[in-house]
Design an enzyme around this catalytic site. Structure first.
Site, PDB file in Angstrom:
ATOM      1  N   ARG A 100     -28.089 -12.999  12.923  1.00  0.00           N
ATOM      2  CA  ARG A 100     -27.716 -11.624  12.339  1.00  0.00           C
ATOM      3  C   ARG A 100     -26.562 -11.003  13.066  1.00  0.00           C
ATOM      4  O   ARG A 100     -26.565 -10.869  14.276  1.00  0.00           O
ATOM      5  CB  ARG A 100     -28.547 -10.679  12.244  1.00  0.00           C
ATOM      6  CG  ARG A 100     -28.057  -9.227  11.941  1.00  0.00           C
ATOM      7  CD  ARG A 100     -29.130  -8.334  11.615  1.00  0.00           C
ATOM      8  NE  ARG A 100     -29.915  -8.379  10.187  1.00  0.00           N
ATOM      9  CZ  ARG A 100     -30.555  -7.387   9.813  1.00  0.00           C
ATOM     10  NH1 ARG A 100     -30.882  -6.279  10.153  1.00  0.00           N
ATOM     11  NH2 ARG A 100     -31.218  -7.943   8.805  1.00  0.00           N
ATOM     12  N   HIS A 127     -26.578 -11.500   2.515  1.00  0.00           N
ATOM     13  CA  HIS A 127     -27.879 -11.354   3.005  1.00  0.00           C
ATOM     14  C   HIS A 127     -29.113 -12.095   2.417  1.00  0.00           C
ATOM     15  O   HIS A 127     -29.900 -11.779   1.459  1.00  0.00           O
ATOM     16  CB  HIS A 127     -28.468  -9.971   3.000  1.00  0.00           C
ATOM     17  CG  HIS A 127     -29.561  -9.610   3.867  1.00  0.00           C
ATOM     18  ND1 HIS A 127     -30.310 -10.364   4.723  1.00  0.00           N
ATOM     19  CD2 HIS A 127     -30.120  -8.403   4.049  1.00  0.00           C
ATOM     20  CE1 HIS A 127     -31.012  -9.873   5.355  1.00  0.00           C
ATOM     21  NE2 HIS A 127     -31.240  -8.475   4.894  1.00  0.00           N
ATOM     22  N   GLN A 130     -33.034 -12.007   2.346  1.00  0.00           N
ATOM     23  CA  GLN A 130     -33.633 -10.697   1.805  1.00  0.00           C
ATOM     24  C   GLN A 130     -33.803 -10.960   0.154  1.00  0.00           C
ATOM     25  O   GLN A 130     -34.605 -10.629  -0.381  1.00  0.00           O
ATOM     26  CB  GLN A 130     -32.534  -9.622   1.761  1.00  0.00           C
ATOM     27  CG  GLN A 130     -32.969  -8.106   0.957  1.00  0.00           C
ATOM     28  CD  GLN A 130     -33.974  -7.924   1.524  1.00  0.00           C
ATOM     29  OE1 GLN A 130     -34.155  -7.430   2.745  1.00  0.00           O
ATOM     30  NE2 GLN A 130     -35.153  -7.525   0.614  1.00  0.00           N
ATOM     31  N   ASP A 224     -29.241   0.271  -2.156  1.00  0.00           N
ATOM     32  CA  ASP A 224     -29.159  -0.018  -0.513  1.00  0.00           C
ATOM     33  C   ASP A 224     -28.473   0.994   0.002  1.00  0.00           C
ATOM     34  O   ASP A 224     -27.927   1.963  -0.540  1.00  0.00           O
ATOM     35  CB  ASP A 224     -28.412  -1.337  -0.288  1.00  0.00           C
ATOM     36  CG  ASP A 224     -27.991  -1.717   1.187  1.00  0.00           C
ATOM     37  OD1 ASP A 224     -29.072  -1.409   2.043  1.00  0.00           O
ATOM     38  OD2 ASP A 224     -27.358  -2.532   1.516  1.00  0.00           O
ATOM     39  N   CYS A 265     -33.943  -3.098  -0.256  1.00  0.00           N
ATOM     40  CA  CYS A 265     -34.171  -3.837   0.870  1.00  0.00           C
ATOM     41  C   CYS A 265     -34.581  -3.248   1.999  1.00  0.00           C
ATOM     42  O   CYS A 265     -35.263  -3.802   2.733  1.00  0.00           O
ATOM     43  CB  CYS A 265     -32.761  -4.575   1.279  1.00  0.00           C
ATOM     44  SG  CYS A 265     -31.442  -3.523   1.547  1.00  0.00           S
ATOM     45  N   ARG A 293     -40.555 -10.545   3.190  1.00  0.00           N
ATOM     46  CA  ARG A 293     -39.821 -11.070   3.993  1.00  0.00           C
ATOM     47  C   ARG A 293     -40.189 -12.345   4.993  1.00  0.00           C
ATOM     48  O   ARG A 293     -39.446 -13.181   5.232  1.00  0.00           O
ATOM     49  CB  ARG A 293     -39.068  -9.982   4.780  1.00  0.00           C
ATOM     50  CG  ARG A 293     -38.516  -8.747   4.264  1.00  0.00           C
ATOM     51  CD  ARG A 293     -37.233  -9.292   3.479  1.00  0.00           C
ATOM     52  NE  ARG A 293     -36.314 -10.278   4.326  1.00  0.00           N
ATOM     53  CZ  ARG A 293     -35.337  -9.551   5.296  1.00  0.00           C
ATOM     54  NH1 ARG A 293     -35.295  -8.550   5.106  1.00  0.00           N
ATOM     55  NH2 ARG A 293     -34.615 -10.419   5.760  1.00  0.00           N
TER      56      ARG A 293
HETATM   57  N1  NVA Z   1     -25.978  -3.031   3.665  1.00  0.00           N
HETATM   58  C1  NVA Z   1     -27.141  -2.636   4.958  1.00  0.00           C
HETATM   59  C2  NVA Z   1     -28.343  -3.896   4.501  1.00  0.00           C
HETATM   60  C3  NVA Z   1     -29.214  -3.575   5.622  1.00  0.00           C
HETATM   61  C4  NVA Z   1     -30.716  -4.557   5.500  1.00  0.00           C
HETATM   62  C5  NVA Z   1     -26.399  -3.002   6.185  1.00  0.00           C
HETATM   63  O1  NVA Z   1     -25.720  -4.383   6.283  1.00  0.00           O
HETATM   64  O2  NVA Z   1     -26.564  -2.233   7.258  1.00  0.00           O
HETATM   65  N1   CP Z   2     -34.069  -5.596   4.778  1.00  0.00           N
HETATM   66  C1   CP Z   2     -33.684  -5.779   6.159  1.00  0.00           C
HETATM   67  O1   CP Z   2     -33.009  -6.682   6.484  1.00  0.00           O
HETATM   68  O2   CP Z   2     -34.253  -4.928   7.097  1.00  0.00           O
HETATM   69  P1   CP Z   2     -33.892  -4.900   8.643  1.00  0.00           P
HETATM   70  O3   CP Z   2     -32.270  -4.479   8.813  1.00  0.00           O
HETATM   71  O4   CP Z   2     -34.957  -3.944   9.162  1.00  0.00           O
HETATM   72  O5   CP Z   2     -33.982  -6.192   9.052  1.00  0.00           O
END
Ligand code: NVA
Ligand code: CP
Length: 312
Positions: A100, A127, A130, A224, A265, A293
């Site tokens: 990530r 993502h 997800q 989101d 998510c 997940r």
């Molecule tokens: N759009 C959000 C998703 C978190 C799971 C981010 O990138 O922070």
């Molecule tokens: N939905 C998701 O990716 O959550 P986290 O950022 O907690 O991993």
């Protein structure tokens, strides 16, 4: 296919296989508990995570392997070692890498330079893991016949909106985004890619800027956070104001189908992108998505390590 770097890498057959195995892992979490026996999986994250980290570590453990969690600034990468050298070293010690980070190009380079499968666990652009959890949840709720149903994402045109469009295209769905026009709309290249995939899958792709028009007759309203990890704080006030009409409230839910669901998510910010009444109400399936997940990442690791994901 060695890696899962982008949602668009997956074929419909790959998604069907992954969701079918994930459904089995939901019922029998330990049915393949020697698949990664005596092996390790590296999980490298330069952004925070609750669900993806816990789901990934649990998935590896359920497959009999050992997760090695590496925080962003732990590696020599932060002190100038190259991505390519880092990838070669991780490949020596792990059977897969879950990553990530910010730039999609960094994940692409890790994929190119590693001899092991690399899984995108969120970038600024995408993502993919997800969406596997989201679509198994959709199938549980509506079954696999989704003809006539509309799947709507509302809010920021971010990584989640991109993954929503692309996975909906792969699944042959009627997918819609409703975001502000301009800098918080989904990337035009992603919309074009979704439309290209739709030509063969039978999907319908619609990009709107009016939340009420988009929500009419929807089976799913998905949203989101409005401030993603890495978004510039200087834009917060303007962004909150521009996104306000896209908040998922009970009023917006009233425009949807009788059996519609709310998806997110997570993490959520009640009172911003969604009201507490909606996310904590009877139509919300957010905890089931979070549950999946683990089942979907477990299925992905299982099949990717065995070389069973073919790609598009
Ligand atoms: N759009 C959000 C998703 C978190 C799971 C981010 O990138 O922070
Ligand atoms: N939905 C998701 O990716 O959550 P986290 O950022 O907690 O991993």
């Amino acid at each position: 296919m060695k890696d899962l770097l982008r949602t668009a890498d997956l074929s419909r057959a790959d998604v069907d296989l992954l969701l079918s195995t994930a459904a089995d892992f939901a019922v029998h979490p330990l049915m393949a508990n020697t698949a990664l026996a005596n092996r390790t999986v590296a999980i490298y994250m330069t952004k925070p995570s609750t669900r993806t980290r816990l789901a990934s570590e649990s998935a590896v453990a359920h497959l009999g392997g050992t997760p090695i969690f590496i925080r962003g600034d732990d590696l020599q990468l932060g002190r100038g070692e190259t991505i390519s050298d880092t990838a070669k070293i991780i490949s020596e010690f792990a059977s897969a890498l879950i990553v990530r980070t910010y730039a999609q190009s960094d994940v692409d380079e890790l994929g190119r330079s590693s001899s092991i499968p690399v899984i995108n666990a969120l970038t600024d652009d995408d993502h993919p893991t997800q969406l596997l959890a989201d679509w198994i949840t959709i199938h549980e709720k509506f079954g696999k016949d989704i003809a006539g149903r509309k799947f709507v994402y509302l809010g920021d045109g971010n990584n989640m909106s991109h993954a929503w469009l692309i996975m909906g295209a792969i699944m042959g769905a009627h997918v819609v985004t409703a975001t502000p026009a301009g800098k918080w709309a989904p990337n035009a290249d992603v919309v074009a890619k979704a439309r290209e995939i739709a030509k063969t899958s039978g999907a319908t792709i619609e990009v709107f800027h009016d939340p009420e028009v988009a929500s009419q007759g929807a089976s799913v309203l998905y949203t989101d956070v409005w401030m993603s990890m890495g978004d510039p704080e200087a834009e917060r006030a303007e962004k909150m104001k521009v996104l306000q009409p896209f908040a998922v409230t009970s009023e917006l839910m009233k425009l949807t189908e009788k059996d519609s669901i709310f998806m997110h998510c997570l993490p959520a910010h009640r009172g911003e992108e969604v009201s507490a009444e909606v996310i904590d109400g009877p139509r919300s399936v957010v905890w089931r998505e979070a549950h999946h997940r683990r089942t979907t990442i477990q299925a992905l690791l299982y099949h990717l390590v065995r070389g069973e994901i073919k790609g598009r």
